[in-house]
Motif scaffolding. Structure first.
Motif, short mmCIF file in Angstrom:
data_model
loop_
_atom_site.label_atom_id
_atom_site.label_comp_id
_atom_site.label_asym_id
_atom_site.label_seq_id
_atom_site.Cartn_x
_atom_site.Cartn_y
_atom_site.Cartn_z
N ARG A 17 0.83 -1.20 0.00
CA ARG A 17 0.00 0.00 0.00
C ARG A 17 0.87 1.25 0.00
O ARG A 17 1.83 1.37 0.75
CB ARG A 17 -0.90 -0.02 1.25
CG ARG A 17 -1.87 1.14 1.31
CD ARG A 17 -2.83 0.92 2.46
NE ARG A 17 -2.12 0.80 3.72
CZ ARG A 17 -1.78 1.84 4.48
NH1 ARG A 17 -2.09 3.07 4.10
NH2 ARG A 17 -1.14 1.65 5.62
N VAL A 18 0.51 2.22 -0.86
CA VAL A 18 1.23 3.50 -0.93
C VAL A 18 0.65 4.43 0.13
O VAL A 18 -0.56 4.63 0.21
CB VAL A 18 1.10 4.12 -2.34
CG1 VAL A 18 1.83 5.44 -2.40
CG2 VAL A 18 1.64 3.15 -3.39
N THR A 19 1.53 5.06 0.93
CA THR A 19 1.09 5.91 2.03
C THR A 19 0.70 7.30 1.52
O THR A 19 1.05 7.71 0.41
CB THR A 19 2.20 6.04 3.08
OG1 THR A 19 3.34 6.67 2.47
CG2 THR A 19 2.60 4.66 3.60
N ALA A 20 -0.03 8.02 2.38
CA ALA A 20 -0.47 9.37 2.03
C ALA A 20 0.72 10.31 1.80
O ALA A 20 0.72 11.09 0.82
CB ALA A 20 -1.39 9.91 3.11
N LEU A 25 4.19 13.57 -1.95
CA LEU A 25 5.49 13.84 -2.57
C LEU A 25 5.46 13.58 -4.07
O LEU A 25 6.06 14.32 -4.85
CB LEU A 25 6.55 12.95 -1.90
CG LEU A 25 7.07 13.40 -0.53
CD1 LEU A 25 7.98 12.34 0.06
CD2 LEU A 25 7.83 14.72 -0.66
N ALA A 26 4.76 12.55 -4.47
CA ALA A 26 4.67 12.24 -5.90
C ALA A 26 3.94 13.35 -6.64
O ALA A 26 4.37 13.78 -7.73
CB ALA A 26 3.96 10.91 -6.09
N ALA A 27 2.83 13.83 -6.07
CA ALA A 27 2.09 14.91 -6.72
C ALA A 27 2.93 16.18 -6.80
O ALA A 27 2.94 16.89 -7.83
CB ALA A 27 0.79 15.17 -5.96
N ALA A 28 3.66 16.48 -5.72
CA ALA A 28 4.51 17.67 -5.72
C ALA A 28 5.63 17.54 -6.75
O ALA A 28 6.01 18.54 -7.39
CB ALA A 28 5.09 17.88 -4.32
N ALA A 233 13.64 13.39 -10.32
CA ALA A 233 12.33 12.74 -10.34
C ALA A 233 12.47 11.22 -10.28
O ALA A 233 11.67 10.54 -9.62
CB ALA A 233 11.57 13.16 -11.61
N LEU A 234 13.48 10.68 -10.95
CA LEU A 234 13.72 9.24 -10.88
C LEU A 234 14.12 8.82 -9.46
O LEU A 234 13.71 7.75 -8.98
CB LEU A 234 14.80 8.84 -11.88
CG LEU A 234 14.39 8.89 -13.35
CD1 LEU A 234 15.60 8.71 -14.25
CD2 LEU A 234 13.34 7.82 -13.64
N PHE A 235 14.92 9.65 -8.77
CA PHE A 235 15.27 9.34 -7.38
C PHE A 235 14.02 9.35 -6.49
O PHE A 235 13.87 8.49 -5.60
CB PHE A 235 16.29 10.35 -6.86
CG PHE A 235 17.70 10.11 -7.32
CD1 PHE A 235 18.29 8.88 -7.15
CD2 PHE A 235 18.42 11.13 -7.94
CE1 PHE A 235 19.59 8.65 -7.58
CE2 PHE A 235 19.72 10.90 -8.37
CZ PHE A 235 20.31 9.67 -8.20
N VAL A 236 13.12 10.32 -6.72
CA VAL A 236 11.88 10.36 -5.95
C VAL A 236 11.05 9.10 -6.20
O VAL A 236 10.54 8.46 -5.27
CB VAL A 236 11.06 11.62 -6.32
CG1 VAL A 236 9.67 11.55 -5.66
CG2 VAL A 236 11.78 12.87 -5.86
N ALA A 237 10.94 8.72 -7.48
CA ALA A 237 10.16 7.52 -7.81
C ALA A 237 10.76 6.27 -7.17
O ALA A 237 10.04 5.40 -6.68
CB ALA A 237 10.09 7.36 -9.33
N GLY A 238 12.09 6.18 -7.17
CA GLY A 238 12.74 5.03 -6.55
C GLY A 238 12.51 4.96 -5.06
O GLY A 238 12.31 3.88 -4.49
N ALA A 239 12.53 6.12 -4.39
CA ALA A 239 12.34 6.14 -2.94
C ALA A 239 10.89 5.90 -2.54
O ALA A 239 10.61 5.35 -1.47
CB ALA A 239 12.82 7.48 -2.38
N LEU A 240 9.96 6.31 -3.41
CA LEU A 240 8.54 6.17 -3.07
C LEU A 240 7.94 4.86 -3.55
O LEU A 240 6.82 4.51 -3.16
CB LEU A 240 7.74 7.33 -3.68
CG LEU A 240 8.09 8.74 -3.20
CD1 LEU A 240 7.15 9.76 -3.82
CD2 LEU A 240 8.04 8.83 -1.68
#
Length: 739
Positions: A17-20, A25-28, A233-240
């Motif tokens: 499950r993806v957290t709030a 962070l993804a939307a931002a 953005a790729l780093f954000v995607a990897g962390a999330l």
């Protein structure tokens, strides 16, 4: 049947499950990327996406401890770069320092990643890897690329015409190649780590372009910043990504591709000479150097591909678990033996099956079972040596293709299996391993499928007659075994509740007090009314049940039926049920007995379990279960005492309360001294004695005179169905026999 719990696989954690906060962070990040697309808001977007990239790893650090150090390095690296971007305009000096700090953390992260990978690889695998020239080709390709990049770094740094900082461009090119090689050579990388590696590669590409201009800190509104924003953005995607908690797990790092797939790792290095040649001309090497490096990489890639192809062909003939020949390798060894055979005997083919292997799997787990198979494989390989080939045909079955000078099959079994096995997964346990075998002589006209079929028939004979031995095939076995196989199929269908196989039923023989003639209880004996073979005694089908793995199920049926019928008897009468070898090694023995007692409502004190001596029975077989049941009041009798080899050992291991003397001991030819000695032993141990095979009044009087407590035999009654027990008048009171 027990069901296994579904285990969570960290490598397949994409459904977490993806957290709030992650959604926020993804939307931002998407919003920041949109700002980067417009020249007027690009600077704001670049700083924003850099800050978001620094925050994203914190969502992992706050909720997960696995891989915490590596995620801390990621967070520190991205945090330093975020400060560098934010300070580009107001404080260029701070921006330069933090950019360098981020680079140092990035190098530390890469080194740590490789270090964890090396620790994750088994030691023996590393040893084999160092000796494989295919892996040396990989290393040589890395040396070529690293040497070329290092030479260009030096020439660029020493060139007066090269822009300041342009020496970093060859470093970036090398790092991109290494990251791509790492990603291409592994099959188990999580999606999170793949995104992180992609982010690192794009970031190096940005730095390579920026360094080539001489200005590593580019103005934030330049188009090249789009590469920076994409990397963040790729780093954000990897962390999330939901698989982030297991991104740096050992399992994901050590899962290499097959040999043929690992060639992709060299493909990632092939473009490096061309990329280096296109960098700033001030540090460019002679074209001949690039040509030589490219040629070397082409040669190494070709050689690596050839080695991978040869390795794939080799692995196609090997069992992946044990390294022995598989079915394909077995056929090759068989053909080779026939082609190279001289005049005279060609050799033998033997089929081996480990006895009680299922018990190891059920008791100690499948990892222990795999380790046991590998240990047996190594021992068989050593015992056979160069005189033959050892193959694994599947499960716990092995095949030996033996030349004319090879040792006998019995000798191979003794050499390989006489000593117990100690496994890494259970260092304090010594596993006694035993195998049954069947073998057949080979001649010039032999064919592998037919030879395997004949060896299988001989193996079946071994399991049915004398487990742990090797039996030679003779044609007469074929008809006998085929008949037993048909009987086994009928029995399997019957135990499963199917129709058309006849009916199982129980008969009961009384157990009588030798002093006053009271009926103490009855022993349950199973019979089979077969639709075509008529009434079958236990000797006709119990060995078949044991050899085909139906023994425990058959014992379970007898146990449940005997308890159900005994529940309607007088409260002072017991029922005795025999346990076969399969039940003794069954880890669910105690559960089966307790279920039968619970379903019938029978008092545990009225149930007696009769165990028989079995050759090479594991020393711990049934020990815990029988002690657990004895504590609840269930009686344990040692049946057929005096016919086996480990009677005293059984008395020591099991909670035996009744010693049943075999009819070979209670007959008139047995000396008084032997009977007196056995009764004295039982008395000293506090164990009651029951004599089997009592057929005459004289025999009854003699045995009672030795102080034997109870008896069983035709003198007191033949086995009859439960419905006839009430119709029979109990045996009359016997005259008291002077002790």
């Amino acid at each position: 049947m027990r069901t296994r719990p579904v285990k969570h696989d960290p490598l397949r954690a994409d459904n977490t499950r993806v957290t709030a906060p992650a959604r926020l962070l993804a939307a931002a990040t998407v919003a920041a990327l949109l700002l980067c697309a417009l020249p007027g808001t690009r600077a704001t977007g670049v700083v924003a996406v850099s800050v978001l990239a620094a925050l994203a790893p914190l969502t992992v650090l706050l909720h997960r401890r696995t891989g915490w150090t590596l995620w801390a390095l990621v967070a520190g690296m991205l945090g330093a770069w975020a400060v560098s971007m934010a300070a580009t305009v107001p404080s260029p000096a701070l921006a330069s320092v933090t950019q360098l700090l981020g680079l140092v953390l990035a190098v530390t992260l890469t080194v740590s990643l490789y270090a964890q990978h090396l620790r994750a690889r088994p030691a023996e695998r590393r040893v084999r890897g160092r000796g494989a020239w295919g892996r040396r080709a990989d290393q040589a390709a890395l040396v070529v690329v690293t040497g070329l990049a290092t030479a260009q770094i030096v020439t660029t740094a020493l060139s007066a015409d090269a822009p300041v900082g342009s020496a970093w461009a060859p470093v970036d090119a090398l790092v991109v190649a290494v990251l791509l090689r790492f990603a291409c050579s592994r099959a188990g990388l999580t999606r999170s780590l793949q995104l992180l590696l992609a982010g690192g590669a794009v970031n190096c590409l940005y730095d390579m372009v920026a360094s080539s201009t001489g200005l590593r800190l580019q103005p934030l509104d330049r188009p090249v910043q789009l590469l920076w924003a994409l990397s963040m953005a790729l780093f954000v995607a990897g962390a999330l990504h939901p698989s982030a908690p297991s991104a740096f797990s050992s399992a994901s790092l050590r899962h290499l591709r097959p040999e043929s797939g690992r060639v992709l790792g060299l493909v990632a290095l092939a473009p490096v000479p061309l990329v280096l040649a296109l960098l700033h001309p001030a540090g460019r090497l002679p074209w001949l150097v690039y040509l030589a490096a490219g040629t070397a990489l082409a040669v190494l890639t070709t050689a690596r591909g050839a080695q991978a192809l040869a390795a794939s062909e080799t692995y196609a003939r090997l069992d992946p678990l044990t390294g022995l020949a598989n079915r394909r390798g077995l056929q090759s060894a068989f053909d080779r033996l026939l082609l190279t055979a001289a005049d005279g005997p060609v050799g033998r083919l033997a089929l081996l099956d480990l006895d009680d292997f299922k018990v190891v799997n059920d008791t100690h787990g499948h990892e222990a079972g795999d380790q046991l198979l590998c240990a047996v494989a190594d021992r068989l390989r050593t015992a056979v040596g160069g005189a033959g080939t050892v193959a694994r045909s599947g499960g716990d079955e092995f095949v030996l293709v033996l030349g004319p000078d090879a040792p006998a099959v019995d000798d191979v079994l003794r050499a390989a299996l006489d000593a117990p096995v100690t496994l890494p997964v259970a260092p304090g346990t010594r596993f006694a391993v035993r195998a049954s075998a069947g073998w057949v002589d080979l001649d010039d006209d032999s064919r592998l499928p037919l030879a395997l079929a004949d060896a299988d028939i001989a193996l079946y004979t071994s399991k049915a007659v004398h487990r742990g031995a090797a039996t030679a095939f003779v044609p007469a076995q074929r008809q006998e075994v085929l008949g037993q196989l048909g009987l086994g199929e009928d029995l399997c269908r019957l135990v499963a509740g199917g129709s058309g196989a006849g009916e199982l039923f129980l008969v009961y023989q009384p157990l009588v007090d030798l002093v006053d003639g009271r009926v103490l209880g009855h022993e349950a004996l199973v019979r089979w009314q077969h639709p075509t073979r008529g009434l079958l005694a236990p000797d006709a089908f119990l060995p078949v049940a044991e050899s085909q793995g139906q023994g425990a199920a058959l014992d379970g049926w007898v146990l449940a039926e005997a308890c159900r019928e005994a529940a309607g008897w007088d409260a002072d009468r017991t029922v005795s049920v025999n346990l076969g070898r399969s039940s003794m090694v069954d880890p669910l023995l105690a559960t089966r007995v307790l279920d039968a007692l619970h379903a019938s409502g029978l008092d545990p004190r009225r149930l007696h379990l009769e165990i028989t001596e079995h050759e090479a029975l594991p020393v711990d077989a049934g020990v815990a279960a029988l002690h657990e049941l004895a504590d609840l009041g269930v009686g344990v009798s040692l049946d057929d005492f005096g016919t086996g080899y480990t009677s005293l050992g059984y008395l020591h291991r099991y909670p035996v309360g009744v010693l049943k003397l075999d009819r070979s001991i209670t007959g008139p030819d047995t000396s008084d001294e032997l009977i007196a000695g056995l009764t004295s032993l039982a008395s000293a141990l506090g164990i009651q004695v029951l004599a089997e095979g009592v057929e005459t009044a004289e025999q009854h009087a003699r045995l009672a005179g030795f102080g034997i407590d109870a008896g069983q035999g035709w003198l007191f009654g033949r086995p009859v169905p439960a419905s006839e027990l009430a119709e029979r008048a109990p045996p009359g009171r016997q005259p008291h026999v002077a002790q």
